[in-house]
Design an enzyme around this catalytic site. Structure first.
Site, PDB file in Angstrom:
ATOM      1  N   SER A  23       0.727  -1.237   0.089  1.00 38.68           N
ATOM      2  CA  SER A  23      -0.076   0.048  -0.115  1.00 38.68           C
ATOM      3  C   SER A  23       0.715   1.093   0.091  1.00 38.68           C
ATOM      4  CB  SER A  23      -1.100   0.065   1.149  1.00 38.68           C
ATOM      5  OG  SER A  23      -1.959  -1.008   0.977  1.00 38.68           O
ATOM      6  N   LYS A  72     -10.051  -5.922  10.342  1.00 41.05           N
ATOM      7  CA  LYS A  72     -11.093  -5.246   9.411  1.00 41.05           C
ATOM      8  C   LYS A  72     -12.667  -5.317   9.978  1.00 41.05           C
ATOM      9  CE  LYS A  72      -8.843  -6.102   5.115  1.00 41.05           C
ATOM     10  NZ  LYS A  72      -8.822  -6.638   3.626  1.00 41.05           N
ATOM     11  N   ASN A  93     -12.343  -1.600   5.015  1.00 44.53           N
ATOM     12  CA  ASN A  93     -10.665  -1.615   4.804  1.00 44.53           C
ATOM     13  C   ASN A  93     -10.057  -0.058   4.754  1.00 44.53           C
ATOM     14  OD1 ASN A  93     -11.750  -1.262   2.114  1.00 44.53           O
ATOM     15  ND2 ASN A  93      -9.535  -1.942   1.427  1.00 44.53           N
ATOM     16  N   ALA A 133     -15.339 -19.864   1.422  1.00 44.05           N
ATOM     17  CA  ALA A 133     -16.377 -19.193   2.297  1.00 44.05           C
ATOM     18  C   ALA A 133     -15.822 -18.282   3.401  1.00 44.05           C
ATOM     19  CB  ALA A 133     -17.399 -20.111   2.594  1.00 44.05           C
ATOM     20  N   GLY A 134     -14.667 -17.897   3.024  1.00 44.48           N
ATOM     21  CA  GLY A 134     -13.935 -17.003   4.127  1.00 44.48           C
ATOM     22  C   GLY A 134     -14.377 -15.460   3.958  1.00 44.48           C
ATOM     23  N   GLY A 135     -13.570 -14.571   4.571  1.00 40.90           N
ATOM     24  CA  GLY A 135     -13.961 -13.206   4.601  1.00 40.90           C
ATOM     25  C   GLY A 135     -14.176 -12.604   3.131  1.00 40.90           C
ATOM     26  N   ALA A 136     -13.099 -13.053   2.210  1.00 41.79           N
ATOM     27  CA  ALA A 136     -13.181 -12.436   0.768  1.00 41.79           C
ATOM     28  C   ALA A 136     -14.513 -13.239   0.160  1.00 41.79           C
ATOM     29  CB  ALA A 136     -11.876 -12.824   0.085  1.00 41.79           C
TER      30      ALA A 136
END
Ligand code: ATR
Length: 291
Positions: A23, A72, A93, A133-136
């Site tokens: 970033s 997050k 985010n 099936a996670g956070g993303a």
């Protein structure tokens, strides 16, 4: 890199760890290309210090923050306002300074939306398969349903996690678009010409030779694939897709556009395409990615 002066405003990243984040390169390059008087730094913040960090950042007149793992969700309760899609997803985010605190956004998901748009992939009216099936996956399921996908199938090793996401999205958006199944049931999927979005960690370096589904028939029935992994630049999932003559994209543009979207929110401007292209080149160089 912007010359730091008395007028330079500060943005930054909170997370833990943050040392390897790309970033700073994205935002300091954007600041230079767009002639914005801004410097971007990283702040390593412990879990128990998230509230203090946000309060301190506000007191220090910090213009905006990015938030990464593992904070997050933790930042949600510390905001003065939240964008509706970010609220529905339950993860933020990007924080944007306002008159009475920070407003939260989820540019991970608007970044993916922009990548899809650029690649000519429209979600509206389409059948979508999300692997994982996670956070993303959760954020992506919200995006697909809110963009009007005809149906969304979440396929996960642990089916209960996929069911939970499906239930949350359907309930929140008052729809029945999203369904869940164990990965092994992919053979029973109806239809064809799916958009497949790969969100699991399978295929991530150093386990580059793995994909959640190996069967060529699955890829033959797909229309296009997007992997959110960008290291390696061509994952096994992408190779399997391309072996059937289907286009496949990695996650580097999603990473690029989540940054561009945050930068635009902080500075109330539209980043010109030439600047976007230059930053993309720099990211590839920094990450050692040859496409
Ligand atoms: P993120 O927040 O980035 O989405 P995550 O929450 O850790 O990451 O989710 C990782 C995803 O990869 C999950 O869907 C996980 O499946 P489970 O829910 O069954 O754990 C999936 N995943 C990780 N390793 C896997 C493997 N070896 N085979 C199949 N799926 C795997």
């Amino acid at each position: 890199m912007t010359e730091i002066k008395g007028t330079t405003s500060v943005c930054g990243l909170i997370g833990n760890p943050v040392a390897h984040s790309i970033s700073p390169l994205i935002h300091n390059s954007l600041a230079a290309f767009c002639d914005v008087d801004l410097a971007y730094v990283t702040f390593q913040v412990q879990q128990e210090a998230v509230a203090d960090a946000i309060q301190g950042a506000y007191a220090l007149d910090i213009k905006g923050l990015n938030v990464t793992v593992p904070h997050k969700q933790a930042v949600l309760g510390k905001l003065s306002d939240i964008d509706p899609l970010a609220k529905a997803i339950g993860a933020v985010n990007t924080l944007v300074r306002t008159g009475n605190g920070y407003k939260g956004y989820n540019t991970d998901i608007t970044g993916l939306a922009r990548q899809l748009e650029e690649a000519g992939i429209a979600l509206a009216g389409q059948e979508v398969i999300i692997l994982g099936a996670g956070g993303a996956a959760r954020a992506i399921a919200f995006l697909c349903a809110s963009e009007g996908a005809k149906s969304v199938y979440l396929l996960n090793r642990t089916v209960e996690k996929a069911q939970q996401i499906a239930q949350d999205v359907n309930q929140n958006l008052q729809t029945d678009t999203v369904g869940a199944m164990p990965v092994s049931d992919y053979v029973n999927l109806p239809g064809r010409d799916y958009i497949v979005l790969q969100t699991t960690s399978v295929g991530l370096a150093p386990n580059q030779d793995a994909a959640v589904i190996e069967n060529a028939d699955f890829y033959r029935r797909a229309a296009v694939g997007v992997d959110i992994i960008y290291n390696p630049a061509e994952t096994r999932f992408m190779k399997l897709m391309k072996a059937q003559g289907k286009p496949a994209y990695n996650g580097l543009k999603m990473l690029l556009y989540q940054g561009v979207a945050a930068f635009e929110l902080w500075n109330q401007l539209k980043v010109p395409q030439e600047a976007v292209n230059e930053v993309y080149k720099r990211m590839k160089k920094e990450l050692g990615i040859v496409e």
